[in-house]
Design a protein around this motif. Structure first.
Motif: not given
Length: 835
Positions: A327-333, A426-436
């Motif tokens: 899990x090394x990629x955050x969500x991206x818009x 939602x199912x990862x300990x890192x809980x990466x996020x993105x904002x737009x």
């Protein structure tokens, strides 16, 4: 002089023309708001699944004059007619089926008329969506050719279906009809078809696969029920043959793995992999970040080396390499041109609920695999205004923003709306996020009507104020922008012709030619209308009170008043003040001068003049003055209570006399009416009329009864059937006889002598005796009693009535005496008719 008359006539005609021209007003519709079904169909919406024949609306309006109104509904030339209206009731009925996907807005003309005036308004009826359209597949038919050595997990095609509905009914998800031998899988959100991980294709076993794809919408209401619509399509997958025969490997199958962060040239192959031709060692040749698949199936060939190093028979095996995701990629818009963290759109305010904001082209992606690529989407901003679909994403999805609360998208509340679009794992300990940032720029529409700051306005204007004087200022606000927010004021209604209003400021003033007079009219009320550039309006009522000014003096009927006063009984003087209100028309009376002095008192409120208490007889009067006629003079002042106060005076000549006690109630009545002979005359007239009426009624009844009896045996029924022991009828009619006209002020006592200086100023007279019965009455017949009715005829205190008091004089007593004599004769004649 002739020129002035012509000017006055011309002014009168202009006023008459203006008044008549303003007396007929056009009818108007009642306004309606959102979700209302009664008014002028403004802001009205209808669901596309409404059955034909349904009553959907009621046109409703009124006419200011109360005339009956009729309604009309038409459509533009060439457009389809969807509605019909009953002209009397205003009931609007649907006559054509609706389809929002073909026509989402219907333009119509509604009208109201009172027979003379007609008002026509253009309305737009919005057709709201229901879930009545199934998804439609694009680019049919689906025929795919893939080699049999396609690696498991590889994407081989992207299925696309479109649903024309709005909201959740317009969202599409995919799945395959299950089969125990299925070799393919599809992503539910994106529609990407892949070879199922762990499955391989074999041309020799199955050269063609038929896969059924199902497209399902998000569901929605249709005719009151929730329904989900689906569509299916069959995909034909042709497997292309590949060379896959010996040589054969031993120890198969071969499995390997590589981490995302593995170093290139690690031992693994095929494109991103390489193999040592001698040792068979597979190595990684590229950066692991470029690995797009979770599983790689590497085809490895083993050749047999013949003489001269010629390659002869070979064997093929598959090496499955699994990419272990980190899990090394955050969500991206993403926008249309790549990664983007701000999305902006311009639209009109108040879109319909459930509408998709199609101006946004947003994609969200997480490059990780499996659970590391699962995240949720949500909007942060004004509550319940917008919602985002889908809410849960795996890997990648198109972001759809849907209107939920149209009232929150209001230009007047703010021309720009700001939201935050969040994507959170939602199912990862890192809980990466993105904002737009989501920015919505609103365009204004004319969705407001002018509203008055008050439901009604109250104004007070002094009478006789100059024409053009300010009365009151009204204010209405329209929050719309531009010309839609500009308010124009007009007034109408009964009484409005005396006033004018500034169309832009709302200042109401009197007409230049108007002069208000509280004595003529003190209350006015009319309506003021605030209207924007498209005819949307509201009403308020204005109440104007004309304040009375003390501009009239009290006035007596005459400057010289003649009164006859009986000792002990006051006489009254009366003045009238034509002012409209208290205290300007409240009069106080006072004696300015009197001859002789200090002989009279006056009641300041009623104007009753009476002698001082010590003057109880004519002897005292004659002691005060030596005049034989005993006529005294006073100057009486009438002053109003206004500010400033006005007054007027009159000379009152009072003839003093002394009355002897009268006998009988009629005498008492005449005594009280001594200053108003017409009142006595009216009373006598009423009594005579009532007696004549009763006499006619009884005579008619007797005639009808006797006529009915005489049909058989008239003589014998009268003689034989009459009882002998009945008592004769006694008729007691009070009669007052006046021998001398002056006797109205003189009453004989029991001994017949005049009494002077009695202690009681008003002796109670005895009741008059009844007249003797007629001489031709039969002793054995029962006289019929005639009812007596007494009454008083009060005259109004008008100036005409007051002036008549002075003209009656001595004639009144003689006239009353004559009427009384006629009354006696009429009673005798009436009684004779009963026998």
């Amino acid at each position: 002089m002739k020129k002035e008359k012509k000017t006055h006539a011309l002014l009168f005609l202009l006023l008459l023309h203006f008044t008549l021209g303003q007396s007929d007003y056009a009818p108007y519709f009642y306004d309606n708001g959102p979700s209302r079904t009664n008014g002028n169909m403004a802001l009205f919406s209808i669901s596309e699944d409404t059955p034909v024949g349904t009553q959907i609306y009621i046109l409703n309006g009124t006419d200011p004059e109360g005339d009956p109104v009729r309604y009309g509904l038409t459509f533009e030339m060439g457009s389809k007619e969807y509605f019909r209206v009953d002209s009397k009731s205003g009931n609007v009925t649907l006559i054509q089926e609706l389809d929002r996907e073909k026509q989402h807005e219907i333009s119509a003309l509604v009208s109201i008329t009172d027979g003379r005036n007609k008002v026509v308004e253009t309305v737009r009826v919005f057709v709201t969506d229901v879930n009545d359209e199934p998804p439609e597949f694009q680019n049919l038919p689906f025929i795919i050719d893939i080699p049999e050595d396609t690696a498991p997990g590889s994407s081989i095609y992207k299925v696309q279906a479109v649903d024309r509905d709005m909201g959740s009914g317009g969202s599409v998800s995919y799945y395959l009809q299950t089969s125990p031998f299925a070799k393919f899988t599809i992503d539910g959100n994106s529609g990407i078809l892949r070879v199922k991980p762990g499955e391989t294709l074999d041309y020799e076993t199955t050269p063609t696969h038929f896969v059924t794809v199902v497209a399902k919408d998000g569901g929605g209401k249709y005719k009151g029920k929730h329904q989900v619509l689906t569509s299916t399509a069959t995909m034909t997958i042709n497997v292309l043959d590949a060379q896959d025969m010996p040589p054969s490997f031993i120890g198969t199958p071969y499995f390997g793995y590589v981490y995302e962060v593995s170093v290139p040239r690690s031992e693994h192959c095929d494109g991103v992999f390489d193999i040592n031709s001698t040792s068979g060692c597979i190595t990684l040749t590229t950066s692991p970040t470029l690995l797009k698949n979770e599983l790689y199936e590497i085809i490895v060939k083993a050749f047999e080396v013949g003489p001269n190093n010629q390659l002869q028979d070979y064997d093929v095996t598959t090496v499955t390499v699994r990419v272990v995701d980190l899990n090394n990629h955050p969500p991206t818009f993403y926008g249309e041109n790549g990664p983007q963290n701000k999305f902006e759109v311009t639209m009109y305010e108040h879109p319909p609920p459930g509408e998709i904001l199609r101006g946004f082209k947003i994609t969200v992606n997480d490059s990780d695999q499996g659970a590391n690529a699962k995240f949720k989407l949500r909007l942060v901003g004004p509550s319940r205004v917008l919602r985002v679909v889908p809410q849960t994403v795996l890997n990648e999805a198109q972001v759809t923003i849907i209107v939920e609360d149209t009232s929150g998208i209001d230009y007047e509340k703010g021309p720009t709306l700001y939201f935050k679009l969040l994507a959170v794992e939602i199912d990862t300990p890192e809980r990466f996020s993105a904002t737009a940032d989501i920015v919505i720029n609103l365009l204004d529409t004319n969705d407001n009507i002018p509203k008055f700051t008050s439901e009604y306005y109250i104004a007070r204007v002094p009478e006789n104020s100059l024409g053009g004087s300010s009365v009151v200022s009204v204010t209405a606000n329209d929050p719309d922008s531009g010309p839609w927010g500009e308010v124009k004021y007009t007034i109408y209604g009964s009484g409005s012709d005396l006033f004018a209003i500034q169309p832009s400021s709302g200042l109401i003033s009197t007409q230049p030619w108007t002069s208000l007079d509280a004595e003529v009219r003190s209350k006015y009320n009319f309506y003021v209308k605030a209207e924007d550039s498209e005819g949307k309006y509201s009403l308020s009522e204005v109440f104007v009170t004309v304040l009375d000014m003390n501009d009239h003096s009290p006035a007596f009927d005459e400057k010289l008043l003649e009164k006859t006063m009986i000792i002990g009984i006051p006489v009254r003087v009366e003045a009238v003040d034509e002012d409209a209100e208290s205290p300007n028309n409240v009069i106080e009376y006072s004696i300015m001068t009197a001859d002789p002095d200090n002989a009279f008192d006056i009641n300041a409120e009623t104007g009753d003049i009476k002698l001082k208490p010590y003057i109880k007889s004519m002897e005292i009067v004659q002691n005060i003055t030596k005049q034989k006629h005993c006529k005294w003079s006073l100057v009486v002042q009438a002053r109003d209570r206004g500010s400033p106060s006005f007054s007027t005076t009159a000379v009152v000549n009072i003839d003093i006399t002394e009355a002897t006690p009268l006998k009988g109630p009629m005498a008492a009545f005449l005594l009280k009416s001594r200053d108003n002979p017409m009142k006595a005359l009216g009373m006598v007239t009423v009594i005579i009329s009532l007696l004549v009426g009763v006499t006619v009624l009884i005579s008619t009844a007797m005639y009808m009864r006797n006529s009915k009896s005489n049909r058989i045996m008239p003589a014998r029924r009268i003689i034989k059937r009459r009882p002998r022991d009945q008592q004769p009828w006694n008729v007691n009619m009070p009669v007052v006889r006046f021998i001398n006209p002056a006797d109205k002020f003189r009453v004989l006592n029991q001994e017949g002598s005049h009494q002077r200086g009695t202690s009681s100023p008003r002796p109670k007279p005895p009741l008059p005796s009844a007249p003797p019965p007629p001489s031709n009455a039969r002793s054995n017949e029962r006289p019929r009693a005639v009812p007596t009715i007494s009454g008083v005829l009060a005259s109004k205190g008008s100036k005409k009535a007051k002036s008549n008091r002075r003209k009656e004089g001595n004639v009144s007593s003689a006239l009353v005496s004559e009427l009384k004599m006629k009354l006696e004769q009429k009673i005798i004649e009436s009684n004779q008719g009963y026998y």
